[in-house]
Each structure stands twice: as C-alpha cells, then as structure tokens.
Design an enzyme around this catalytic site. Structure first.
Site, mmCIF file in Angstrom:
data_model
loop_
_atom_site.group_PDB
_atom_site.id
_atom_site.type_symbol
_atom_site.label_atom_id
_atom_site.label_comp_id
_atom_site.label_asym_id
_atom_site.label_seq_id
_atom_site.Cartn_x
_atom_site.Cartn_y
_atom_site.Cartn_z
ATOM 1 N N GLY A 32 0.797 -1.217 0.000
ATOM 2 C CA GLY A 32 0.000 0.000 0.000
ATOM 3 C C GLY A 32 0.833 1.273 0.000
ATOM 4 N N HIS A 33 0.151 2.375 -0.312
ATOM 5 C CA HIS A 33 0.786 3.687 -0.451
ATOM 6 C C HIS A 33 1.626 4.069 0.769
ATOM 7 C CE1 HIS A 33 -2.022 5.387 2.463
ATOM 8 N NE2 HIS A 33 -2.920 4.584 1.890
ATOM 9 N N ASP A 34 2.702 4.754 0.512
ATOM 10 C CA ASP A 34 3.554 5.350 1.550
ATOM 11 C C ASP A 34 4.269 4.331 2.440
ATOM 12 O OD1 ASP A 34 2.926 8.178 0.945
ATOM 13 O OD2 ASP A 34 0.911 7.553 1.528
ATOM 14 N N THR A 35 4.235 3.089 2.053
ATOM 15 C CA THR A 35 4.925 2.058 2.844
ATOM 16 C C THR A 35 6.418 2.071 2.521
ATOM 17 O OG1 THR A 35 3.070 0.657 3.387
ATOM 18 C CG2 THR A 35 5.105 -0.493 2.896
ATOM 19 N N SER B 22 1.405 2.928 4.607
ATOM 20 C CA SER B 22 2.186 3.553 5.684
ATOM 21 C C SER B 22 2.754 2.544 6.681
ATOM 22 C CB SER B 22 1.337 4.585 6.437
ATOM 23 O OG SER B 22 0.856 5.550 5.521
#
Ligand SMILES: CC(C)(COP(=O)(O)OP(=O)(O)OC[C@H]1O[C@@H](n2cnc3c(N)ncnc32)[C@H](O)[C@@H]1OP(=O)(O)O)[C@@H](O)C(=O)NCCC(=O)NCCS
Length: 206
Positions: free
Chosen positions: A131-134, A151
C-alpha cells in the site's frame, strides 16, 4: 556460464526460475544461473555455474527468498564486480512516485502502490500488494498474495508470508517473520515470528 551474459540469476530453485520468467517477460537476456548446489548442471536449458566463479561485469538478480542467503550471495557477487539489476515483471504494477532499490525482484500480478520506498534486494512475489507510503528496507521479502497496507514499515530482512495481512501504519522489526495467513494488528518486535489472526508471537528465529 557464457561471458556475454546480460543477467545471471543467483539461485536456480523455485524463486530463481520465477525470476527467469520475470526477466524473459521483461525482455532481459539471461545467460545462466549461479547456484552452489546445482553448479555444473542446467536449469530451464541454461547453464548453472558457481557463484564464486560468476563473471565480473555481469548483471545479476538473486532469486532466493531467504534474506540471509540473499545477503550472502549479494556480498559475494558485489565483491566479484557484478552489478545488481532490478527486475519487474511487465504484468506487475508499480505506481508513480514509488522507488525501487538495486537488485529487487517484482513478480507478475504484484501491485506496488504509490509513493512507496523499496530498498535494495527486496522481493515482492506474485499477487502481493503493497500500500501507499509504505517503506520496505533492504532484503525484505513479501510472499505471494500477501497484503501490506499503507504507511507500514518493514525493516531489514523482514519476511511476510503468503496471504498474510499487515494493517496500516504498523512497523515490523528487522528480521521478523510474519507467518502465512497471519493478520498483523500490532507492531512486531525485531526477530519475532508471528502467526494467526490476530497475529501473535511464536518463538524468535535463529
Ligand atoms: C510461521 C512459519 C515461519 C513457522 O515455521 P516453523 O518455525 O517451521 O513452524 P512449524 O512448522 O514447526 O510449526 C510450529 C507450530 O506453529 C503452527 N504454524 C506454523 N505456521 C503457521 C501459520 N502460518 N499460521 C498459524 N500457525 C502456524 C504449526 O501448526 C505448529 O503448531 P503446533 O505446534 O500446534 O503443531 C511458517 O509456518 C510460515 O508460515 N512460513 C511462511 C510460508 C510461506 O508463506 N511460503 C511462501 C512460499 S512461496
């Protein structure tokens, strides 16, 4: 092993052959494998040589899931003057603003979302999602079908097992192992093995 190698795959086992599939689909020429256990033989019609005899100047990717074994081979091949290459299967999605380090392997069907930072020599296997920003630090392995939410931080040498879920915003400590099918709802301590839903510690990995 041919000297005009474009890519040498370190490891001629299952992940090594999956790495070959990704290389071929991505249009990369593969000259052979490097694998101590299978040296002298052939794999998928290609020669298998010894890692400590791999020709300097070749590109390489490690097709072995174990972070510890991957580290050992990377140290050996880097010292011999080979260059790590990142291989992304063309049927994987890597979204904008996501960066991949050197020597990474992303298999078919993986979906790596936006604004993700992936370190060196990480693997995202088929049908896994990130997922995003991970953030994936160096030598992380995400096994098939795992879902790492947004994240999340996966510290160095973490493995996330097949079909496991890591909920958003959590940190999985260095060297930890998330068992297949686990649902991680809390941070995981370094070196810890967790299983189950919700995931709970088993024993430290040696
Ligand atoms: C978590 C894991 C690392 C544990 O491995 P291990 O230390 O060898 O553990 P064992 O197989 O000896 O099992 C120990 C106990 O944990 C249980 N267990 C093992 N893995 C489990 C899992 N993923 N979820 C729930 N329980 C699990 C076993 O049933 C056993 O329980 P028991 O003592 O009551 O019989 C491993 O089972 C795992 O999930 N690996 C990921 C596999 C994977 O995703 N492979 C992808 C290949 S492409």
């Amino acid at each position: 092993m041919r000297e005009d190698a474009d890519v040498i795959i370190a490891g001629a086992g299952g992940v090594g052959r999956e790495a070959l599939d990704a290389c071929l689909a991505a249009g990369l020429a593969v000259s052979g494998f490097a694998d101590d256990g299978l040296a002298g033989g052939r794999c998928r019609g290609l020669p298998v040589g010894r890692p400590d005899e791999a020709p300097a100047g070749s590109a390489y990717v490690v097709g072995i899931a174990s972070p510890a074994v991957r580290r050992r081979l990377v140290a050996l091949l880097d010292a011999r003057g080979l260059e790590p290459v990142t291989v992304v299967h063309p049927r994987a999605i890597v979204a904008p603003e996501t960066t991949l380090g050197d020597g990474c392997l992303v298999l078919g069907g993986a979906h790596v979302s936006s604004s993700i930072t992936i370190g060196d020599h990480c693997q995202v296997h088929y049908n896994a999602t990130v997922g995003h920003d991970t953030v994936l630090r160096d030598f992380v392995t995400v096994y098939p079908g795992a879902n790492v939410s947004g994240s999340v931080v996966l510290e160095e040498d973490v493995t996330v097992g097949s079909g496991a879920v890591v909920l958003q915003g959590l940190t999985v400590g260095a060297g930890a192992f998330v068992g297949a099918g686990a649902v991680v709802t809390r941070d995981v301590a370094p070196g810890q093995v967790v299983v189950g839903a919700p995931a709970r510690p088993t024993h430290p990995r040696s």
